[in-house]
Design a protein around this motif. Structure first.
Motif, PDB file in Angstrom:
ATOM      1  N   ILE A 394       0.498  -0.946  -0.148  1.00 28.93           N
ATOM      2  CA  ILE A 394       0.313  -0.111  -0.213  1.00 28.93           C
ATOM      3  C   ILE A 394       0.813   1.008  -0.283  1.00 28.93           C
ATOM      4  CG2 ILE A 394      -1.836   1.162   1.611  1.00 28.93           C
ATOM      5  CD1 ILE A 394      -2.600  -1.349   2.502  1.00 28.93           C
ATOM      6  N   ALA A 395       1.847   1.344   0.947  1.00 28.13           N
ATOM      7  CA  ALA A 395       2.699   2.026   1.057  1.00 28.13           C
ATOM      8  C   ALA A 395       4.024   2.739  -0.486  1.00 28.13           C
ATOM      9  CB  ALA A 395       3.871   2.265   2.486  1.00 28.13           C
ATOM     10  N   ALA A 396       4.257   1.520  -1.010  1.00 27.32           N
ATOM     11  CA  ALA A 396       4.861   1.893  -1.719  1.00 27.32           C
ATOM     12  C   ALA A 396       4.520   1.959  -3.703  1.00 27.32           C
ATOM     13  CB  ALA A 396       5.813   0.028  -2.388  1.00 27.32           C
ATOM     14  N   PHE A 397       3.234   0.649  -3.680  1.00 25.71           N
ATOM     15  CA  PHE A 397       2.648   0.957  -5.106  1.00 25.71           C
ATOM     16  C   PHE A 397       1.603   1.846  -5.099  1.00 25.71           C
ATOM     17  CE2 PHE A 397       5.067  -3.004  -4.636  1.00 25.71           C
ATOM     18  CZ  PHE A 397       5.711  -3.036  -6.453  1.00 25.71           C
ATOM     19  N   LEU A 398       1.052   1.961  -4.251  1.00 24.25           N
ATOM     20  CA  LEU A 398      -0.378   3.376  -4.542  1.00 24.25           C
ATOM     21  C   LEU A 398      -0.203   4.569  -4.781  1.00 24.25           C
ATOM     22  CD1 LEU A 398      -3.210   2.078  -1.855  1.00 24.25           C
ATOM     23  CD2 LEU A 398      -2.933   1.000  -3.949  1.00 24.25           C
ATOM     24  N   VAL A 399       1.245   4.714  -4.120  1.00 24.41           N
ATOM     25  CA  VAL A 399       2.064   5.890  -4.206  1.00 24.41           C
ATOM     26  C   VAL A 399       2.838   5.754  -5.894  1.00 24.41           C
ATOM     27  CG1 VAL A 399       3.315   7.610  -3.669  1.00 24.41           C
ATOM     28  CG2 VAL A 399       2.479   6.715  -1.934  1.00 24.41           C
ATOM     29  N   TYR A 464      -6.186   7.207  10.959  1.00 23.64           N
ATOM     30  CA  TYR A 464      -4.859   7.565  10.465  1.00 23.64           C
ATOM     31  C   TYR A 464      -4.322   6.970   9.006  1.00 23.64           C
ATOM     32  CZ  TYR A 464      -3.271   8.695  15.162  1.00 23.64           C
ATOM     33  OH  TYR A 464      -3.020   9.551  16.486  1.00 23.64           O
ATOM     34  N   PHE A 465      -5.495   5.296   8.789  1.00 31.33           N
ATOM     35  CA  PHE A 465      -5.229   4.958   7.301  1.00 31.33           C
ATOM     36  C   PHE A 465      -5.490   5.547   6.561  1.00 31.33           C
ATOM     37  CE2 PHE A 465      -5.944   1.849   3.721  1.00 31.33           C
ATOM     38  CZ  PHE A 465      -4.555   1.296   3.885  1.00 31.33           C
ATOM     39  N   PHE A 466      -6.430   6.836   6.913  1.00 27.97           N
ATOM     40  CA  PHE A 466      -6.828   7.853   5.365  1.00 27.97           C
ATOM     41  C   PHE A 466      -5.981   8.249   5.594  1.00 27.97           C
ATOM     42  CE2 PHE A 466      -9.121  11.293   5.207  1.00 27.97           C
ATOM     43  CZ  PHE A 466      -9.675  11.821   3.700  1.00 27.97           C
ATOM     44  N   SER A 467      -5.593   9.010   6.459  1.00 26.15           N
ATOM     45  CA  SER A 467      -5.269  10.610   6.670  1.00 26.15           C
ATOM     46  C   SER A 467      -3.723  10.346   5.737  1.00 26.15           C
ATOM     47  CB  SER A 467      -4.836  10.966   7.679  1.00 26.15           C
ATOM     48  OG  SER A 467      -5.470  11.555   8.935  1.00 26.15           O
ATOM     49  N   ALA A 468      -2.407   8.862   6.627  1.00 22.39           N
ATOM     50  CA  ALA A 468      -1.510   9.101   5.967  1.00 22.39           C
ATOM     51  C   ALA A 468      -1.580   8.742   3.874  1.00 22.39           C
ATOM     52  CB  ALA A 468      -0.918   7.537   6.603  1.00 22.39           C
ATOM     53  N   LEU A 469      -3.108   8.396   3.962  1.00 25.98           N
ATOM     54  CA  LEU A 469      -2.876   7.913   2.224  1.00 25.98           C
ATOM     55  C   LEU A 469      -2.484   9.169   1.740  1.00 25.98           C
ATOM     56  CD1 LEU A 469      -3.064   5.701   0.139  1.00 25.98           C
ATOM     57  CD2 LEU A 469      -5.658   5.244   0.134  1.00 25.98           C
TER      58      LEU A 469
END
Length: 648
Positions: A394-399, A464-469
């Motif tokens: 999620i942190a890598a490929f969604l970005v 937190y998940f929404f805010s970080a994304l």
């Protein structure tokens, strides 16, 4: 012939021009003396444009002609102030006065050869945005300006037609050229400079465009254009004529005096030949059958040049200073409102900016949620590995998928450059409006993606998940804008961005924990924004897990976070600092360093301002353990030192 043509133009020009001159503010003449352009190539100086002089008065149509590579566009750029001063020799004055770039933009408009219109808007909308950029809200009769401009370019019946792009059909090539002219006419420029206004048009359309330019000159404008191969009818419309060859001036003076001059130089134009074709054949060194290399020297010694220099000198000394009005303090606010309106409509109407990406994100996140269905109910060793793998993805490929925005930013870049150099708005208004209007789309993508993952996988901390994304996508989009402002083509930008994202992913702390990253790569760990989003995702998921079952190497989530050097992460502080500092970075009050830039400097300043959304703030975000290499690299101090040099 010239007199008959002048009568024809007088009879055929629009009635609007006979009644008034609403498309011009005040009379201005341009004088240039010994104007030259020199560039450095491999430590050697190369003169692209040799010293040339001339004058363009209100009411004149000046045609600049010459073979390809003769310096026509270079001369236009130098007159318009689009060339870096370090490359330009001589001087350019307006009514005998030297103007700054900002002052010059108030009386001059430049229409480049390539159309730079946004395809999702109609003809009327394109004109309305241009009118508000230059005149704000309510200061002048906007409807009258738009109607006058449409009449002059013959597009009154196409007001509701879309410009057209890769998704929608719209105007023809000739109509786009005329619309490019109209969006600058609403500015009411005294001087109108056009690069190849008839390029790609049939003979009838080319004559129609030039006929309207001639009518504009009679209304009080000064028209300067380059043109490749004008017909005999178009040739008769020119008042002045400047012929270039390999950067040198072969002739400069009245168009009606050109034939007698070349006859005296030994080249009589046949009676039924097109003078333009005849002159071009004489100066084209690539096809030397009729090329005469002595013409440059003949003009340098001619009485025509001496008379021209005297005219230029007299015009400079007798010129009346131009009363340039100071820019209104409300203009940044009005241009911000107009840009925000345009960005919003563009984001909604262009399916490639957000809608295609929205479908991509939702489909992928649904797949992630179904792949790890009910993962939050499991606490064994396998579930621990699944959690770390999913969060890394999620942190890598969604970005990583944010590279899709780059081509659309590159499409808008020529529009920004044209409007910026013509004085429509500043970089500051553009950056802030772009940032504000990007947020709703990113919020929608982040919210739907979070809804597709967190409930299905039963992860911890929806907020937190929404805010970080959201912050990750916001930073990634700003970073891609930075790349888009630097690279010449979107394919290079995608490759460059993918390579950098790969570096960030490799060093974000998933494959190799921070304390084990070699010192020569630790800077990538601190610089990449993937690091901070991954820390939030990991802390958000594991900090509340009291214990794991089975043969897990970690008894609790806290132990796992300590292993990854993430036990002291503070998501609230990171998110607050990230959002606040990213916003402040684009609203810094010192815009003067950007306002003074142009051309490639504009792009770099724009890129730094946009890219700062992904850079500023990270210097104060990392609150992990110092690690064994921290004494060798004070990352916070280094980043602060670098970021304070960005001219925001």
């Amino acid at each position: 012939m010239a007199e008959d043509s002048a009568v024809d133009v007088e009879m055929q020009r629009p009635e609007l021009i006979k009644r008034n001159s609403s498309t011009v503010k005040h009379a201005v003449s341009i004088e240039w003396k010994d104007l030259s352009v020199t560039v450095k190539r491999k430590k050697e100086s190369l003169t692209i444009l040799k010293p040339t002089s001339g004058v363009l008065n209100t009411g004149d149509v000046l045609a600049i002609m010459g073979p390809s590579g003769s310096g026509k566009t270079t001369l236009l750029d130098a007159i318009a102030g689009r060339t870096k001063p370090s490359k330009v020799g001589g001087k350019v004055t307006f009514n005998g006065t030297t103007l700054t770039f900002a002052q010059r933009a108030q009386v001059l408009s430049y229409v480049p050869q390539e159309d730079s219109l946004l395809g999702v808007f109609t003809v009327g909308e394109s004109l309305r945005f241009a009118t508000r950029f230059y005149h704000g809200y309510g200061s002048v009769d906007l409807d009258a300006l738009e109607t006058d401009a449409l009449k002059l370019v013959g597009l009154e019946g196409s007001r509701t037609t879309r410009v057209g792009d890769i998704f929608f059909k719209g105007l023809s090539g000739g109509q786009k050229r005329r619309l490019s002219l109209a969006v600058e006419l609403v500015k009411q420029p005294t001087v109108l400079i056009l690069d190849e206004p008839t390029s790609g048009l049939d003979s009838a359309s080319a004559f129609g465009v030039m006929q309207r330019l001639c009518a504009l000159a009679k209304a009080g404008h000064a028209i300067c254009c380059t043109i490749h191969q004008p017909s005999t009818e178009i040739w008769d419309l020119f008042d002045k004529f400047l012929l270039l060859s390999s950067g040198a001036t072969i002739y400069s003076g009245k168009a009606s005096d050109a034939i007698p001059y070349f006859t005296k130089a030994g080249h009589a134009c046949p009676q039924y030949s097109n003078p333009a074709d005849f002159f071009l054949a004489l100066v084209n060194s690539d096809f030397p059958e009729r090329f005469d290399r002595t013409l440059e020297g003949k003009f340098a010694e001619s009485k025509e040049l001496k008379s021209l220099l005297a005219t230029v000198t007299e015009a400079i000394s007798d010129g009346t200073p131009i009363a340039v009005k100071p820019i209104s303090s409300l203009k940044p606010l009005s241009t911000f409102a107009t840009l925000s309106h345009r960005f919003t409509l563009n984001n909604i109407r262009n399916p490639g900016i957000y809608w295609v990406r929205l479908v991509m994100y939702v489909m992928l996140c649904l797949m992630i949620g179904l792949m790890y269905l009910n993962l939050g109910d499991e606490f064994d060793y396998s579930s621990m590995n699944s959690r770390t793998s999913m969060l890394f993805f999620i942190a890598a490929f969604l970005v990583f998928m944010s590279v899709a925005v780059l081509p659309f930013f590159m499409i808008e870049r020529p529009t920004f450059l044209r409007e910026r150099t013509n004085g429509a708005y500043g970089v500051g208004s553009f950056v802030v409006a772009n940032m504000v209007c990007a947020l709703p789309g990113l919020v929608l993508i982040s919210m739907l993606s979070t809804v597709a993952v967190v409930p299905l996988a039963k992860l911890n901390g929806f907020g937190y998940f929404f805010s970080a994304l959201l912050c990750s996508l916001f930073a990634a989009e700003g970073f891609m804008c930075l790349i888009g402002a630097i690279v010449p083509h979107y394919i290079i930008g995608i490759a460059f961005g993918a390579g950098l994202y790969g570096m960030f992913m490799l060093c974000e702390g998933a494959f190799k924990v921070k304390n084990d990253i070699p010192p020569w790569f630790i800077w990538v760990h601190y610089l990449g924004f993937h690091t901070y989003s991954y820390r939030i995702f990991m802390w958000n998921e594991f900090h509340s897990i009291a214990n794991f079952t089975g043969n897990s190497p970690f008894s609790s989530g806290e132990e796992l976070l300590k292993f990854y050097s993430m036990d002291d992460a503070d998501p609230a502080k990171i998110l607050a600092s990230w959002s606040l500092l990213a916003s402040l970075s684009t609203s810094c009050s010192d815009w003067s360093s950007i306002f003074s830039t142009r051309d490639s400097d504009d792009l770099l300043s724009l890129g730094l301002a946009l890219g700062s959304k992904s850079a500023i703030g990270r210097a104060d975000l990392y609150r992990g353990s110092p690690g064994p290499f921290a004494p060798k690299m004070d990352t916070e101090r280094v980043l602060r030192k670098v970021l304070t040099r960005i001219p925001l």
